[in-house]
Design a protein around this motif. Structure first.
Motif, PDB file in Angstrom:
ATOM      1  N   TRP A 121       0.802  -1.291  -0.071  1.00 54.57           N
ATOM      2  CA  TRP A 121      -0.082   0.243   0.431  1.00 54.57           C
ATOM      3  C   TRP A 121       1.120   1.178   0.022  1.00 54.57           C
ATOM      4  N   HIS A 124      -0.553   4.664   1.719  1.00 58.24           N
ATOM      5  CA  HIS A 124      -0.418   3.891   3.446  1.00 58.24           C
ATOM      6  C   HIS A 124       0.426   4.887   3.700  1.00 58.24           C
ATOM      7  N   GLU A 127       0.419   8.282   3.926  1.00 62.99           N
ATOM      8  CA  GLU A 127      -0.226   8.729   5.001  1.00 62.99           C
ATOM      9  C   GLU A 127      -0.155   8.014   6.330  1.00 62.99           C
ATOM     10  N   LEU A 186       3.285  -3.028   9.591  1.00 64.45           N
ATOM     11  CA  LEU A 186       2.175  -2.579   8.116  1.00 64.45           C
ATOM     12  C   LEU A 186       3.505  -3.443   7.506  1.00 64.45           C
ATOM     13  N   GLU A 190       0.816  -5.661   5.322  1.00 61.43           N
ATOM     14  CA  GLU A 190       0.897  -6.567   3.837  1.00 61.43           C
ATOM     15  C   GLU A 190       1.042  -7.416   3.324  1.00 61.43           C
TER      16      GLU A 190
END
Length: 257
Positions: A121, A124, A127, A186, A190
């Motif tokens: 992502w 992401h 972000e 993260l 994923e």
């Protein structure tokens, strides 16, 4: 019982319980309207906050086996022997793993706009960088936070969503989520949570947003069927990644048998 004790919201109903697992950086709050619709249809609905999200405890460890263990402990504490399990995005990956590893606890699996595969992502990461860079000490409002993040997060709706995780106390603004732990996790989140041998033979429904890129029905269906042989796909043409917002009426019709 193992796992952290998850905070949750509940809507009463006499019908079969539905447990809703939200997506990354979300919480049970994102599902309040859809949950009420399902409760109005007769179901008892429970929506826990995942660890490091919403009102649930913070913890350093965060991967799909841990999230699935938290879910099973949540069911045990509520004395829920068997439920309809509905998961969106990150929550959908948790739901897939829980159904495969604990099939006796899941009467029906509903996975919303995610597939059993690895994702990277890129959005992401932008972000997360925007949230980490935000100077909370000088912040006056969520609107100001949205404006400051605009360079990294151009989508207005996404900025609005991210700032729902900001809360204000007497000491000032803070993130309600455990931002460092989720950021560190993260790469694990994923990944495809399933091993090749993982199977859930029960009823499984994959609800896909027609405007979303998260699931490509033709390309992803073989992997879905490899783990969930009874799976069927429902594509909602007008929806993006969040069918419970984008096409709520169609989504509720797809969920209800």
């Amino acid at each position: 019982m193992g796992g952290v004790e998850l905070a949750f919201r509940e809507w009463p109903g006499a019908g079969e319980p539905i447990v809703i697992l939200h997506g990354m950086l979300g919480s049970s709050r994102n599902w309040m309207t859809a949950a009420k619709d399902l409760a109005d249809a007769g179901h008892r609905v429970l929506a826990p906050d995942a660890r490091n999200h919403g009102a649930s405890p913070h913890a350093d460890e965060m991967d799909y086996p841990t999230l699935a263990s938290d879910l099973v402990a949540f069911l045990d504490r509520r004395e829920l022997s068997r439920v309809i399990l509905l998961g969106h995005s990150m929550g959908g990956k948790t739901a897939m793993l829980a159904a495969c590893r604990h099939p006796d606890r899941v009467s029906r699996l509903i996975v919303v706009d995610i597939a059993p595969k690895a994702y990277r992502w890129v959005g992401h990461r932008m972000e997360f960088a925007a949230m980490a860079e935000l100077d909370l000490a000088s912040l006056h409002s969520r609107t100001e936070a949205e404006m400051r993040m605009e360079g990294r997060v151009p989508d207005w709706a996404m900025r609005k969503f991210l700032t729902t995780n900001l809360e204000r106390s007497e000491a000032g603004w803070r993130w309600s989520i455990n931002l460092p732990a989720i950021t560190a996790a993260l790469p694990l989140l994923e990944k495809d949570p399933l091993r090749p041998e993982d199977r859930y033979a029960g009823p499984a429904q994959f609800i896909v947003g027609g405007k979303s890129r998260y699931v490509q029905p033709d390309a992803d269906l073989p992997a879905i069927r490899a783990h969930f042989p009874a799976a069927r796909l429902s594509v909602l043409p007008s929806s993006g990644h969040n069918p419970h917002f984008d096409a709520r009426a169609e989504f509720i019709r797809a969920v209800l048998p």
